[in-house]
Design an enzyme around this catalytic site. Structure first.
Site, PDB file in Angstrom:
ATOM      1  N   ILE A  99      -1.362   5.264  12.719  1.00 45.88           N
ATOM      2  CA  ILE A  99      -2.001   4.307  11.813  1.00 45.88           C
ATOM      3  C   ILE A  99      -1.585   4.672  10.398  1.00 45.88           C
ATOM      4  CG2 ILE A  99      -4.170   3.287  11.033  1.00 45.88           C
ATOM      5  CD1 ILE A  99      -5.431   4.083  13.660  1.00 45.88           C
ATOM      6  N   GLU A 100      -1.430   3.683   9.555  1.00 47.29           N
ATOM      7  CA  GLU A 100      -0.900   3.882   8.205  1.00 47.29           C
ATOM      8  C   GLU A 100      -1.697   4.888   7.380  1.00 47.29           C
ATOM      9  OE1 GLU A 100      -2.819  -0.008   6.041  1.00 47.29           O
ATOM     10  OE2 GLU A 100      -1.529  -0.265   7.774  1.00 47.29           O
ATOM     11  N   SER A 101      -2.962   5.101   7.733  1.00 46.38           N
ATOM     12  CA  SER A 101      -3.823   6.034   7.001  1.00 46.38           C
ATOM     13  C   SER A 101      -3.349   7.472   7.104  1.00 46.38           C
ATOM     14  CB  SER A 101      -5.251   5.941   7.528  1.00 46.38           C
ATOM     15  OG  SER A 101      -5.263   6.219   8.935  1.00 46.38           O
ATOM     16  N   GLY A 102      -2.494   7.760   8.122  1.00 43.62           N
ATOM     17  CA  GLY A 102      -2.014   9.118   8.331  1.00 43.62           C
ATOM     18  C   GLY A 102      -2.345   9.678   9.698  1.00 43.62           C
ATOM     19  N   GLN A 143       0.809  -1.218   0.000  1.00 43.44           N
ATOM     20  CA  GLN A 143       0.000   0.000   0.000  1.00 43.44           C
ATOM     21  C   GLN A 143       0.845   1.272   0.000  1.00 43.44           C
ATOM     22  OE1 GLN A 143      -3.173  -0.206   2.887  1.00 43.44           O
ATOM     23  NE2 GLN A 143      -2.871   1.920   3.452  1.00 43.44           N
TER      24      GLN A 143
END
Length: 515
Positions: free
Chosen positions: A325-328, A104
């Protein structure tokens, strides 16, 4: 820039187009536009044979990419994760589309690379995993393997080995925002995440593509503060003002709009739900014992995203770490489940690709990740197992450069039931499926690569804790009340190394209240 209705917009999309979608889980998708593409295909057969490119998973099981998961409408997919996309996953598993699964974070960075007019992106991320072309090359099903196309190559730069992720030209990019003014300037203040919408728009423009925006409100030019403009109007070709935001422009799956998800209010932590003492909480309690004060932490989907934050809040540990979290998202308490990727009481919300910049470059101090299969060499599979083609998401981007990795998983699955009573664990019913296997079906985390780089890696279950050593998986802890032979060794397809200093897990893990 032209304002259009969805049904008129899709007439402009020719067969065979390549379309990039932005979103994360069930959030940020242009559902009004995507549904119009579906309706047009069902009514007229067009557009068809689309190539879809997306970074994060694009649905909460019902929306987003699931609307267009139809044979003939989509012919090729590049993406990171399809765990919450059952219809899309069926197309992949039944070889009705070509499917390429790439990390991702690499996909988010490809947007930026292409925006810069470059042919692709190089990174060490993915070496030794199924993405490595010497293993599977990210070709996720038989149709992709037979296509002759390779999205990844190996190259050497200054004596170091890297993977080269090839760029893709987009005919259209779909992005979403909150307000758009009369000249096309777009804001996103009600969105829960910033995502990669700017770089995606720039990537489309760099290769001659067009940008489609779905917005909630049309406002007068000049009424959006310049600092709130996330996409300037000159990058936008078509804009759709959504007619039914309660259906087609929900902030998160559970809410049309709530200010706590966009960081506009903070709620008392005491109002957050306390978790019951079940198997997931037991695993989470033991996992957080690997924390060091001040650690920068990443949480993956599943047990980590669902319980680590809540357990840490209950036990007063949130102030001891910096949660990401990887989403930002940075800080706060994760919402989890089908709204993985957001928190309440966030400290910061960065764009998607910038979060991965930190993960790749600095490496977070510790990551908590799930696991579907673990083998004798410490390899972990989360991407393809039991006939399910789920994908890797940001798993590889996070675990490979992280300074410390803690995998959180049940020891078996398929009907497993346990009880925790008076500080001891009892197996009420054993799971049907072994998760500790001789060889994983697909390598999503390379134990060999981690061992070569002397990375501390732990595998935490409800009944046992393992650590990766240079010789393989080593059992270092066993739960109180558990029989080593009956409950552990007989439930594995291989015999692990048993530490000469084998310890009993802390009994407080198995009590309702910590003593």
């Amino acid at each position: 820039m032209e304002f259009v209705l969805p049904k008129d917009l899709v007439k402009k999309i020719p067969d065979g187009s390549t379309i990039a979608l932005t979103g994360f889980g069930g959030m940020g998708q242009c559902d009004a536009v995507i549904k119009a593409i579906r309706d047009s295909f069902l009514e007229s057969g067009h557009p068809r044979n689309l190539t879809i490119f997306h970074a994060a998973g694009q649905s909460d099981r019902t929306n987003g990419l699931e609307y267009i998961a139809l044979e003939g409408l989509v012919s090729r997919i590049f993406g990171g994760h399809w765990g919450l996309l059952p219809k899309t996953r069926s197309l992949i598993e039944e070889n009705l589309v070509e499917a390429y699964c790439l990390p991702q974070g690499q996909l988010t960075h490809l947007f930026r690379t292409m925006a810069n007019g470059l042919p692709g992106h190089f990174s060490p991320i993915g070496i030794g995993t199924f993405v490595d072309p010497r293993i599977e090359g990210g070709k996720f099903n038989e149709k992709a393997k037979q296509s002759g196309y390779s999205p990844v190559e190996v190259l050497s730069i200054l004596g170091e080995e890297y993977l080269f992720y090839k760029g893709i030209s987009f005919d259209y990019v779909l992005i979403r925002g909150t307000k758009i003014d009369e000249k096309g300037n777009l804001s996103a203040e009600e969105e829960p995440l910033k995502l990669e919408i700017l770089s995606a728009a720039q990537a489309a423009k760099a290769r001659g593509g067009k940008v489609i925006v779905q917005a909630k409100y049309l406002v007068q030019y000049g009424t959006i503060h310049p600092k709130d403009v996330v996409i300037p109007g000159y990058l936008i070709d078509y804009a759709v003002i959504v007619e039914n935001p309660e259906i087609d422009h929900r902030q998160v799956p559970s809410s049309v709009y709530h200010p706590k998800y966009s960081g506009d209010i903070r709620v008392p932590v005491d109002e957050l739900r306390k978790l019951p003492l079940d198997i997931r909480k037991i695993i989470g309690r033991r996992a957080v014992m690997e924390l060091s004060k001040g650690s920068i932490v990443n949480l993956g989907i599943g047990i980590p995203g669902d319980v680590i934050g809540s357990v840490s809040a209950e036990e007063g540990l949130l102030d001891d770490m910096i949660l990401t979290i990887e989403s930002g998202v940075v800080g706060g308490v994760p919402v989890g489940k089908n709204e993985f990727g957001i928190t309440v009481n966030a400290d910061a919300i960065l764009d998607h690709a910038s979060q991965f910049d930190h993960y790749h470059g600095c490496g977070i101090d510790i990551t908590f990740m799930g696991a579907a299969e673990i083998d004798q060499d410490g390899n972990v599979n989360v991407s393809k197992f039991g006939g399910r083609m789920v994908g890797c998401g940001g798993f590889i981007d996070v675990t490979q450069p992280a300074k410390k990795v803690v995998f959180c998983t049940t020891f078996t699955n398929g009907g497993l039931e346990v009880n925790a009573v008076d500080g001891k664990l009892k197996i009420v019913r054993e799971g049907k499926n072994k998760k500790f296997v001789k060889n994983v079906e697909q390598i999503t985390f390379s134990g060999r690569y981690a061992s070569q780089h002397q990375k501390p890696v732990f595998y935490v279950t409800e009944r046992a804790v393992f650590k990766l050593s240079s010789d393989g998986l080593t059992l270092i802890e066993i739960a109180p009340g558990i029989d080593l032979e009956k409950n552990i060794l007989s439930q594995m397809e291989f015999e692990p190394i048993i530490s000469p200093d084998l310890k009993v897990m802390d009994e407080n893990i198995f009590r309702e209240a910590v003593v």
